[in-house]
Design an enzyme around this catalytic site. Sequence first.
Site, PDB file in Angstrom:
ATOM      1  N   SER A 102       0.819  -1.207   0.000  1.00  0.00           N
ATOM      2  CA  SER A 102       0.000   0.000   0.000  1.00  0.00           C
ATOM      3  C   SER A 102       0.855   1.261   0.000  1.00  0.00           C
ATOM      4  O   SER A 102       0.541   2.240  -0.684  1.00  0.00           O
ATOM      5  CB  SER A 102      -0.931   0.009   1.224  1.00  0.00           C
ATOM      6  N   PHE A 140      -2.901  10.558  -1.207  1.00  0.00           N
ATOM      7  CA  PHE A 140      -3.957  10.783  -2.195  1.00  0.00           C
ATOM      8  C   PHE A 140      -5.275  10.886  -1.449  1.00  0.00           C
ATOM      9  O   PHE A 140      -5.710   9.915  -0.817  1.00  0.00           O
ATOM     10  CB  PHE A 140      -3.958   9.601  -3.162  1.00  0.00           C
ATOM     11  N   GLU A 144     -13.893  10.324   1.899  1.00  0.00           N
ATOM     12  CA  GLU A 144     -14.227  11.239   2.988  1.00  0.00           C
ATOM     13  C   GLU A 144     -14.956  10.500   4.103  1.00  0.00           C
ATOM     14  O   GLU A 144     -15.427   9.369   3.899  1.00  0.00           O
ATOM     15  CB  GLU A 144     -15.087  12.387   2.455  1.00  0.00           C
ATOM     16  N   GLY A 148     -17.772   7.483   0.391  1.00  0.00           N
ATOM     17  CA  GLY A 148     -16.815   6.479  -0.032  1.00  0.00           C
ATOM     18  C   GLY A 148     -16.993   6.122  -1.494  1.00  0.00           C
ATOM     19  O   GLY A 148     -16.332   6.658  -2.373  1.00  0.00           O
ATOM     20  N   TRP A 173      -9.155   7.719   5.841  1.00  0.00           N
ATOM     21  CA  TRP A 173      -8.500   6.461   5.475  1.00  0.00           C
ATOM     22  C   TRP A 173      -7.404   6.696   4.429  1.00  0.00           C
ATOM     23  O   TRP A 173      -7.339   6.021   3.409  1.00  0.00           O
ATOM     24  CB  TRP A 173      -9.517   5.424   4.972  1.00  0.00           C
ATOM     25  N   ARG A 279       3.606 -31.119  10.447  1.00  0.00           N
ATOM     26  CA  ARG A 279       2.701 -31.345  11.574  1.00  0.00           C
ATOM     27  C   ARG A 279       2.105 -32.743  11.475  1.00  0.00           C
ATOM     28  O   ARG A 279       1.512 -33.111  10.462  1.00  0.00           O
ATOM     29  CB  ARG A 279       1.583 -30.305  11.543  1.00  0.00           C
ATOM     30  N   GLU A 374     -10.077   0.946  -2.976  1.00  0.00           N
ATOM     31  CA  GLU A 374     -10.014   1.004  -4.443  1.00  0.00           C
ATOM     32  C   GLU A 374     -11.226   0.344  -5.096  1.00  0.00           C
ATOM     33  O   GLU A 374     -11.148  -0.221  -6.179  1.00  0.00           O
ATOM     34  CB  GLU A 374      -8.727   0.368  -5.001  1.00  0.00           C
ATOM     35  N   THR A 376     -15.213  -1.336  -3.619  1.00  0.00           N
ATOM     36  CA  THR A 376     -15.728  -2.487  -2.890  1.00  0.00           C
ATOM     37  C   THR A 376     -16.130  -3.607  -3.854  1.00  0.00           C
ATOM     38  O   THR A 376     -16.238  -3.403  -5.068  1.00  0.00           O
ATOM     39  CB  THR A 376     -16.959  -2.098  -2.060  1.00  0.00           C
TER      40      THR A 376
END
Length: 395
Positions: A102, A140, A144, A148, A173, A279, A374, A376
Amino acid sequence: MSSRSLPPFDPADPLGLDDLLSPEELAVRDTVRSWASDRVLPHIAEWYENGELPGIRELARELGRIGALGMSLEGYGCAGASAVQYGLACLELEAADSGIRSLVSVQGSLAMYAIHRYGSTEQKERWLPGMAAGELIGCFGLTEPDVGSDPAAMRTHAKRDGDDWVLNGRKMWITNGSVAAVAVVWAATEDGIRGFVVPTDSPGFSAPEIKHKWSLRASVTSELVMDDVRLPADAVLPGVTGLRGPLSCLSHARYGIVWGSMGAARSCLHAALDYAGSREQFGRPLAGFQLTQAKLADMALELHKGVLLAHHLGRRMDAGTLRPEQISFGKLNNVREAIEICRTSRTILGANGISLEYPVMRHATNLESVLTYEGTVEMHQLVLGKALTGVDAFR
């Protein structure tokens, strides 16, 4: 063809996809993989647990030195790499952690891309060389607190005051926000939505960091606050008006996610394979049970189909034929499948799957954010739905 002439089966590359890559592409991949292995993997569990990314500025400079920032852009110190090379870098970075990918995506595919594509010559010369080198970090601002998926309803606005602009509003975000030297902020104006190049030391600008995240914890996430931020006339990006500007930037970032999500999935599958082989239950390794093998086979199918899809989209981008709907196809499929691979890997690791001694739960929680940002799931489904039917169902 005789079986003797066949190359050995490689569990790490069961489809032989490395054969699709040029020596230059393999070199880029290996460089980024080596950097992530040395600089991120030894520390990432601690960073994630502490909810911090210490030394982010030094990490950015190192990423600049290996050409990972704005790497698909031309000039101004950028690497001018192909779309496939950039995608391979994203895959290797996200195999380490989504937060690291990111950092690179927001720097290169959003902030730098916006300035490179829509900025003036003066804006490019002022900001891009330092950003490519990692000396300057960018962010960037589009999302808000109350807006979104419908950016046309943004409340952040800029008004003319003489020769200046006065910017007011909030963004939410925002990756890299509190460490950025420059923010690309999108705002409503009387002429439509415009992008503004905002030095973060401007009076009235602040970027309080968002705490208490349970995803992307090894990433700097902030709010952007603009209270009467006065900007000169030349702060506006001259090359675009309207939502086409930010949405084109998002398409470029989404392309990186198509590759990056497969890195997180690969990390989880490899952890599950290693664990299943060592395992023991009921006197034999977990890998010897049919149900475990079925899970591993299904995960390998979805991982490598996703990488093949990313590769195809990358070749189309390099050829100039990649459509935004095709990027939505890749982002929707690959992130969704990556999350399922992480969850299935967790079942193979059992209780150990929730421990930060293993990467699985960290990747799974990170991908919950990647699934949303980017665009949903629902937005990409509607993009594809419109492309398939010709009917706009967004409203």
